[in-house]
Design a protein around this motif. Structure first.
Motif, PDB file in Angstrom:
ATOM      1  N   PRO B  34       0.569  -1.258   0.084  1.00 13.60           N
ATOM      2  CA  PRO B  34       0.014  -0.003   0.146  1.00 13.60           C
ATOM      3  C   PRO B  34       0.762   1.279   0.064  1.00 13.60           C
ATOM      4  N   TRP B  35       2.104   1.355   0.574  1.00 15.15           N
ATOM      5  CA  TRP B  35       2.943   2.427   0.483  1.00 15.15           C
ATOM      6  C   TRP B  35       3.668   2.879  -0.673  1.00 15.15           C
ATOM      7  N   LEU B  36       3.835   1.804  -1.368  1.00 16.51           N
ATOM      8  CA  LEU B  36       4.493   2.064  -2.910  1.00 16.51           C
ATOM      9  C   LEU B  36       3.790   3.055  -3.955  1.00 16.51           C
ATOM     10  N   SER B  37       4.703   4.051  -4.271  1.00 18.21           N
ATOM     11  CA  SER B  37       4.151   4.978  -5.373  1.00 18.21           C
ATOM     12  C   SER B  37       4.094   3.989  -6.487  1.00 18.21           C
ATOM     13  N   PRO B  38       3.678   4.463  -7.603  1.00 14.46           N
ATOM     14  CA  PRO B  38       3.857   3.858  -9.053  1.00 14.46           C
ATOM     15  C   PRO B  38       5.278   4.000  -9.500  1.00 14.46           C
ATOM     16  N   TYR B  39       5.882   5.024  -9.080  1.00  9.86           N
ATOM     17  CA  TYR B  39       7.277   5.052  -9.356  1.00  9.86           C
ATOM     18  C   TYR B  39       8.110   3.934  -8.755  1.00  9.86           C
ATOM     19  N   GLU B  40       7.902   3.788  -7.423  1.00 11.07           N
ATOM     20  CA  GLU B  40       8.548   3.006  -6.585  1.00 11.07           C
ATOM     21  C   GLU B  40       8.017   1.282  -7.066  1.00 11.07           C
TER      22      GLU B  40
END
Lengths: 301, 301
Positions: B34-40
């Motif tokens: 849940p804490w991962l951005s699309p970039y990450e």
């Protein structure tokens, strides 16, 4: 090593040094036609990926596959898909190296092919005004026939009456001799693209990217296609233009080379047809004076 | 060119000549923390694929990506995933060559990496009895901490208190100097594997494939991990063994080479730790006399 400048990023395969790479994927949900066995589905996924490197005049060496597997897929189904991928690669002289399997709701397959430059040049999707446009013609029309019958709900009937069309569509073999044609006549062949969405789309892409028009010639449809078109009231030309997943190759040839290219293709027993020629006054695809629409059968679905 | 015989088909990367290839994929639905951005998320997918070739002592040159895109994903989201893939590759000295985008219900990503042999040998997942087992130690423990906090519902709290662990987990950078370590001491390093499912799994794989036991040494956890383990009542050793997505590398070293390998790693500023040693009397992973279970945190989810 740097990525090759000659292939723009919107192309369908890419190179770094003499290595050409493609990746091509599908969701089971959106791409698994009802008559395809798991083996055939895997076979086609490998062909789709190899087709893009072949159009660059690169020889497929090996591939890797990644599968999303649905909760209800049996081990047998998964193995048959992988066997289809493997046999398709082997048939075209390449190896399945390995792969990855993932949990999925809808199912997906990605095949990445590694190929090497085979002719003196890696072919871009380039054409220039005043060249001739040819295509290999193993599945042209036939793929349009099959997809037309699918989208109009007639495929079960059509499959019995036109087995050749369904066979060529279902277990395609790529025109690998195109590699030799480019190797023998590299200065004659200006650029190429595989036909994977529809011939109309493919030609429109070439026209847009190179800012030119393609004037289509009168080309003759195979007898079964003429037969199908009479039965179901559709123009053969529509089956040629608005198919999909043909995995044939369209290529641009210098005008002064046409005889040489045709002769060598004939010696290689590579079936090719002259589709038309490029002109610079407009952008688009024309038959006589009329513009051809850039669409495929999918857009009726 | 033939596929390399030394790498069995159940390995995580494969070679043909001096080219090493991997493909690694994920369903968004089952892997997007849940804490991962699309970039990450894109960054990590590229790292996951490069990690498998790095463990073979091959240098990533380039990669291609295939995405399944959900109806609700914005163009912005898709571009950020691709930018994450691109920047992750560039940071590790490789290029994003191109990709494919597909319609999907659940979303998926596959990254295929092409790498070249960098040391005198391509490392198999081999160990033999009587070798030492080392690991690079950039994310060991930390990944276990992060995943433990996620699966016990404490990640929002833990993320504030242990930012270093979350940073190392979220935007991992691979221990690329491992390439140089193998290049300089090729006869010392017998085999290697990346740690992507959990250290326990990785070691069990090595033990099973080579029919040997690995006796784990007493290894010291970093202070934050000791702190976390006290707060949440979990053994540091469990965080070491039952994590996942560490992307560190476990490697087997000839006993008479241990000083040399440690010294060169130190000169290269590559952090490594001695995990234990291999013995031949049994198969499995042992601490003292007790068997370590071959599982990861995922199995609590």
């Amino acid at each position: 090593m740097y990525p090759c400048k000659l292939l723009p990023s919107f192309d369908d395969a890419w190179c770094i040094g003499d290595v050409v790479v493609n990746i091509d994927g599908y969701s089971f949900k959106y791409s698994w036609l009802p008559w395809l066995s798991p083996y055939e589905y895997g076979w086609r996924a490998a062909v789709a990926s190899m087709s893009d490197v072949l159009a660059k005049a690169a020889k497929p060496l090996a591939a890797v596959v990644s599968l999303g597997v649905r909760p209800d897929d049996s081990i047998h189904t998964v193995l048959r898909i992988v066997e289809g991928v493997r046999d398709s690669l082997n048939t075209h002289g390449a190896w399945l190296l390995g792969g990855d399997v993932n949990r999925s709701l809808e199912g997906w397959i990605d095949v990445a092919t590694i190929a090497v430059k085979w002719a003196p040049k890696i072919l871009p999707q380039t054409a220039k005004p005043g060249t001739l446009v040819y295509a290999t013609s193993y599945r042209l029309w036939y793929a349009g026939l099959v997809l037309h019958s699918f989208y109009t709900g007639k495929w079960m009937e059509a499959r019995k009456v036109f087995p050749k069309a369904f066979e060529r569509f279902t277990r395609p073999i790529l025109p690998m001799k195109f590699l030799e044609l480019v190797r023998i006549t590299p200065s004659c062949i200006v650029g190429a693209s595989d036909v994977s969405d529809s011939l109309a789309y493919t030609l429109w892409n070439i026209a847009r990217q190179n800012k030119l028009a393609i004037k289509l010639a009168n080309v003759e449809a195979p007898p079964e296609v003429v037969d199908y078109s009479k039965r179901y009231g559709v123009e053969p030309l529509h089956l040629l233009l608005y198919g999909g997943e043909e995995y044939d190759i369209v290529f641009a040839v210098e005008k002064n080379c046409s005889r040489e290219v045709e002769e060598i293709a004939s010696e290689l027993e590579l079936e090719i047809i002259l589709l038309g020629e490029t002109v610079k006054e407009r952008t688009g695809i024309y038959i006589g004076g009329s513009l051809v629409e850039p669409r495929g059968w999918r857009h009726f679905a």
